[in-house]
Design an enzyme around this catalytic site. Structure first.
Site, short mmCIF file in Angstrom:
data_model
loop_
_atom_site.label_atom_id
_atom_site.label_comp_id
_atom_site.label_asym_id
_atom_site.label_seq_id
_atom_site.Cartn_x
_atom_site.Cartn_y
_atom_site.Cartn_z
N GLU A 128 32.75 8.05 18.51
CA GLU A 128 33.43 9.37 18.29
C GLU A 128 32.82 10.75 17.94
OE1 GLU A 128 37.33 9.08 16.57
OE2 GLU A 128 37.49 6.97 16.76
N ILE B 219 34.90 0.04 24.86
CA ILE B 219 36.14 0.18 24.41
C ILE B 219 36.52 -0.60 23.19
CG2 ILE B 219 38.94 0.78 24.93
CD1 ILE B 219 36.22 2.69 26.28
N GLN C 135 15.78 2.06 -15.74
CA GLN C 135 16.41 3.59 -15.58
C GLN C 135 16.23 3.88 -13.95
OE1 GLN C 135 14.25 7.18 -16.48
NE2 GLN C 135 15.94 7.64 -17.77
N GLY D 265 29.21 10.06 28.11
CA GLY D 265 29.45 9.42 26.66
C GLY D 265 29.46 10.89 25.87
N TYR E 108 36.84 19.68 33.58
CA TYR E 108 37.81 19.03 32.38
C TYR E 108 39.18 19.26 32.83
CZ TYR E 108 38.47 23.79 31.05
OH TYR E 108 38.73 25.05 30.64
C1 FAD Z 1 30.74 -0.11 18.97
C2 FAD Z 1 31.14 1.08 19.83
C3 FAD Z 1 32.42 1.36 20.08
C4 FAD Z 1 33.03 2.32 20.80
N1 FAD Z 1 34.17 2.48 21.00
C5 FAD Z 1 34.57 3.69 21.79
C6 FAD Z 1 36.23 3.60 22.15
O1 FAD Z 1 37.12 2.82 21.74
N2 FAD Z 1 36.64 4.61 23.28
C7 FAD Z 1 35.72 5.25 23.76
O2 FAD Z 1 35.96 6.00 24.86
N3 FAD Z 1 34.32 5.21 23.30
C8 FAD Z 1 33.81 4.37 22.67
N4 FAD Z 1 32.55 4.21 22.37
C9 FAD Z 1 31.55 5.05 22.88
C10 FAD Z 1 30.89 6.13 22.09
O3 FAD Z 1 31.84 7.01 21.91
C11 FAD Z 1 29.65 6.76 22.81
O4 FAD Z 1 28.69 5.79 22.72
C12 FAD Z 1 29.22 7.85 21.99
O5 FAD Z 1 30.15 9.14 22.44
C13 FAD Z 1 27.61 8.42 22.53
O6 FAD Z 1 27.51 8.37 24.09
P1 FAD Z 1 26.59 7.56 24.89
O7 FAD Z 1 26.52 6.22 24.06
O8 FAD Z 1 26.62 7.60 26.15
O9 FAD Z 1 25.10 8.26 24.38
P2 FAD Z 1 24.61 9.56 25.19
O10 FAD Z 1 25.59 10.80 25.16
O11 FAD Z 1 23.61 9.34 26.15
O12 FAD Z 1 23.73 10.07 23.91
C14 FAD Z 1 22.27 9.57 23.53
C15 FAD Z 1 21.60 10.54 22.79
O13 FAD Z 1 21.37 11.91 23.21
C16 FAD Z 1 21.99 12.63 22.32
N5 FAD Z 1 22.68 13.86 22.63
C17 FAD Z 1 23.27 13.89 23.98
N6 FAD Z 1 23.84 14.95 24.25
C18 FAD Z 1 23.11 16.00 23.61
C19 FAD Z 1 23.18 17.36 23.23
N7 FAD Z 1 24.08 18.35 23.94
N8 FAD Z 1 22.39 17.86 22.24
C20 FAD Z 1 21.68 17.00 21.28
N9 FAD Z 1 21.66 15.68 21.57
C21 FAD Z 1 22.60 15.11 22.60
C22 FAD Z 1 23.10 11.99 21.48
O14 FAD Z 1 23.28 12.73 20.33
C23 FAD Z 1 22.37 10.55 21.37
O15 FAD Z 1 21.53 10.37 20.23
C24 FAD Z 1 32.04 3.14 21.55
C25 FAD Z 1 30.68 3.06 21.56
C26 FAD Z 1 30.40 2.02 20.53
C27 FAD Z 1 28.74 1.69 20.35
#
Ligand code: FAD
Length: 386
Positions: free
Chosen positions: A371, A165, A287, A139, A186
């Site tokens: 995002e 997605i 107020q 993510g 990457y």
């Molecule tokens: C409703 C919805 C729609 C979405 N739509 C799309 C889409 O259209 N296309 C797409 O590709 N993705 C989509 N996403 C995915 C979304 O972009 C990811 O959920 C988001 O980037 C977070 O990733 P994760 O869920 O794996 O959380 P994680 O990355 O596992 O994060 C979990 C927690 O750890 C924290 N964390 C992680 N790494 C660090 C770090 N290095 N430093 C500090 N804190 C950290 C995060 O801030 C978060 O609080 C969608 C998600 C949702 C819920």
């Protein structure tokens, strides 16, 4: 932007075309979207006829050049549209946002002439786009993705799964990021244009969400899915650049979604405060109520300045990375805070589905997650400022 006196214009000053455009979208949102909001939220379904209306108004092809059947508009106009729509329904706001600021944006910048000829006219008139980067184990660490693209002659075979997605249920075209080899990091990431009916591609589970429930969020499954070489977007191994750069811009779109949401919540709260009477007078005369609404209005104005500034910088071709991260970080806080206070200003009525602020409060949470989470925005801001 300069006004007629040659002096720099204020950030919130719009051109005549922008004003006309924004007012048209506002009117459409209150007349055509508002009556559908509750039913779409409850059924977790985006109204098909509404999508057709969005296409007819040109709102799903704002930045597509006119020669491809689009509106030939600016990024700033896309931002105005997402803001105005999200004031009424952030679910419809994100549909319009992903279409314009991620999908069309990526094609405008990286598609070949043949790909533009083939896909942009469809995206302008009938095809919804989706943007597939995230996976179960990647993510925030998006480039650790595992979906594999294996070369077969000139073509590619995709295998793997995407998660979360947006627009997946409605989409006809998916921008899918896969790796040629996870060992390349990457530098293996490559972007593909995948049509809905491609053999080997299917939708998996549809998520049952806290908020933006009318917006579909699904899993994508690729099993030996053959993608012709003609559907490679950009160059092999350069998908990371497409992902980073489109998401940098998309972030401003999420800022606009959260700004619109906050504006909508404030409008409902102010109207309620003027109508609801306690202790023999409208509660707005206390107020404590006035100060809460004044503080919310100040937050919203600051959020608007961040969003508009980032969008104007983007349209001028100037650096906007820091401003985009700040705008998403701040607007998502403002949206959550404003929607929460709006629920409180409504009292018990704010806690039930008969009134619109309960939904806006649920919808606000996503702004801090997708995002790039708030922590990831802070990481970007820290990197660029320290
Ligand atoms: C409703 C919805 C729609 C979405 N739509 C799309 C889409 O259209 N296309 C797409 O590709 N993705 C989509 N996403 C995915 C979304 O972009 C990811 O959920 C988001 O980037 C977070 O990733 P994760 O869920 O794996 O959380 P994680 O990355 O596992 O994060 C979990 C927690 O750890 C924290 N964390 C992680 N790494 C660090 C770090 N290095 N430093 C500090 N804190 C950290 C995060 O801030 C978060 O609080 C969608 C998600 C949702 C819920």
């Amino acid at each position: 932007m300069n006004d007629l006196t040659g002096k720099p214009a204020a950030l919130t000053q719009l051109t005549e075309d922008e004003l006309l455009f924004r007012d048209t979208v506002r009117r459409f949102s209150s007349e055509q979207i508002a009556p559908l909001v509750r039913a779409m939220d409850e059924s977790q379904h985006m109204d098909r006829a509404l999508i057709h209306q969005l296409f007819s108004l040109g709102l799903l092809g704002i930045e597509i050049p006119e020669r491809f059947g689009g509106s030939g508009g600016t990024f700033f106009e896309a931002i105005l549209a997402v803001e105005a729509i999200s004031a009424v329904d952030p679910s419809v706001g994100v549909l319009v946002d992903v279409q314009n600021t991620l999908c069309i944006n990526a094609l405008n910048r990286w598609a070949s002439d043949d790909q533009k000829q083939k896909y942009l006219p469809k995206l302008a008139t009938e095809t919804i786009g989706a943007y597939a980067l995230s996976e179960a184990s990647s993510g925030s660490d998006a480039f650790a993705l595992q979906t594999r693209a294996t070369k077969k002659g000139d073509d590619y075979i995709l295998n793997g799964q995407k998660l979360w997605i947006t627009n997946a249920k409605e989409a006809g075209l998916f921008i899918v990021f896969a790796t040629l080899d996870p060992a390349l990091g990457y530098k293996g990431i490559t972007a593909f244009l995948v049509e809905k009916d491609t053999p080997g591609f299917s939708l998996g589970k549809k998520e049952d969400k806290l908020g933006i429930r009318a917006s579909s969020t699904c899993e994508l499954i690729f099993r030996d899915c053959l993608i012709p070489a003609a559907n490679l977007l950009g160059e092999p191994g350069k998908g990371y650049k497409i992902a980073i750069e489109t998401l940098n811009e998309g972030r401003i779109g999420i800022g606009a979604q959260m700004l619109g949401l906050a504006t909508g919540a404030w409008d409902h709260a102010a109207k309620w405060a003027k109508e609801r009477k306690q202790f023999g007078k409208p509660i707005v005369e206390f107020q404590a109520m006035q100060f809460q609404l004044a503080e919310m209005a100040t937050d919203i104005e600051a959020a608007r300045l961040l969003v508009y500034n980032a969008a104007r910088l983007k349209d001028r071709g100037e650096d906007f990375l820091k401003e985009a991260a700040m705008c998403k970080y701040f607007t998502s806080q403002v949206a959550e805070r404003t929607a929460s206070l709006a629920v409180e200003i409504f009292g018990g009525s704010g806690f039930v589905k008969d009134f619109p602020v309960e939904k806006l409060y649920r919808d606000a949470k996503i702004g801090k997650i997708y995002e790039g989470t708030s922590f990831m925005q802070l990481a970007t801001i820290a990197k660029l400022t320290l």
